[in-house]
Write an enzyme that holds these catalytic residues in place. Structure first.
Site, mmCIF file in Angstrom:
data_model
loop_
_atom_site.group_PDB
_atom_site.id
_atom_site.type_symbol
_atom_site.label_atom_id
_atom_site.label_comp_id
_atom_site.label_asym_id
_atom_site.label_seq_id
_atom_site.Cartn_x
_atom_site.Cartn_y
_atom_site.Cartn_z
ATOM 1 N N HIS A 278 32.828 45.784 39.536
ATOM 2 C CA HIS A 278 32.906 44.570 38.715
ATOM 3 C C HIS A 278 34.278 44.405 38.085
ATOM 4 O O HIS A 278 35.099 45.327 38.076
ATOM 5 C CB HIS A 278 31.801 44.545 37.649
ATOM 6 C CG HIS A 278 31.831 45.662 36.656
ATOM 7 N ND1 HIS A 278 32.825 45.830 35.729
ATOM 8 C CD2 HIS A 278 30.950 46.664 36.440
ATOM 9 C CE1 HIS A 278 32.573 46.881 34.970
ATOM 10 N NE2 HIS A 278 31.434 47.422 35.395
ATOM 11 N N CYS B 126 30.050 52.503 36.604
ATOM 12 C CA CYS B 126 30.484 51.508 37.588
ATOM 13 C C CYS B 126 31.941 51.725 37.975
ATOM 14 O O CYS B 126 32.627 52.593 37.440
ATOM 15 C CB CYS B 126 30.319 50.103 37.006
ATOM 16 S SG CYS B 126 28.603 49.623 36.732
#
Length: 153
Positions: free
Chosen positions: A110, A128
């Site tokens: 992301h 992440c």
């Protein structure tokens, strides 16, 4: 020429070679988009706040290691845009179970989004893989669901 285009939108188009695999090398803090053996693009990345080692359970702050697939995308991500990584797999669920924990999930590549600050550490996610917002726009356009992603230490 890779053929990325945008007109003031976070959604870009891409008409270049197919991305056949993503490779993350955690120790280099790099993400590579590959067409077979050819590197199409390379990105600097941030990882989970505890970047060393394979993710073992929910909340450990580690980024997983191993072979996964891009399995979803979120155009409304609070981190600008995101593409999902198929963590946890069978091995990950078994490892967490042995520890009496849940494996967690929601691992994505992301952007940073509007709440990111320049004073934040390089490795700031909960597990992440973070890139700049402009980079996730390219990745989102170039990578299709089902593409393999290898995450190495």
């Amino acid at each position: 020429m890779l053929g990325l285009a945008a007109c003031g939108s976070k959604f870009r188009s891409y008409d270049g070679p197919e991305v056949t695999q993503l490779l993350v090398v955690k120790s280099e803090r790099r993400l590579y988009l590959l067409h077979n053996a050819e590197v199409l693009k390379t990105y600097d990345i941030g990882l989970g706040f505890a970047p060393s080692g394979h993710k073992q359970y929910e909340g450990d702050g580690r980024t997983p290691e191993g072979m996964y697939f891009i399995d979803r995308r979120n155009p409304s991500s609070k981190y600008h845009l995101s593409v999902g990584v198929s963590y946890p797999n069978e091995f990950d669920r078994a490892l967490a179970s042995e520890l009496g924990k849940r494996p967690g999930g929601d691992i994505f590549i992301h952007g940073r989004g509007p709440s990111w600050k320049k004073t934040m550490p390089k490795d700031w996610t909960a597990g992440c893989i973070a890139v700049d917002d402009r980079d996730i726009e390219q990745i989102y356009a170039m990578v299709q669901d089902g593409t393999p992603i290898l995450i190495r230490p």
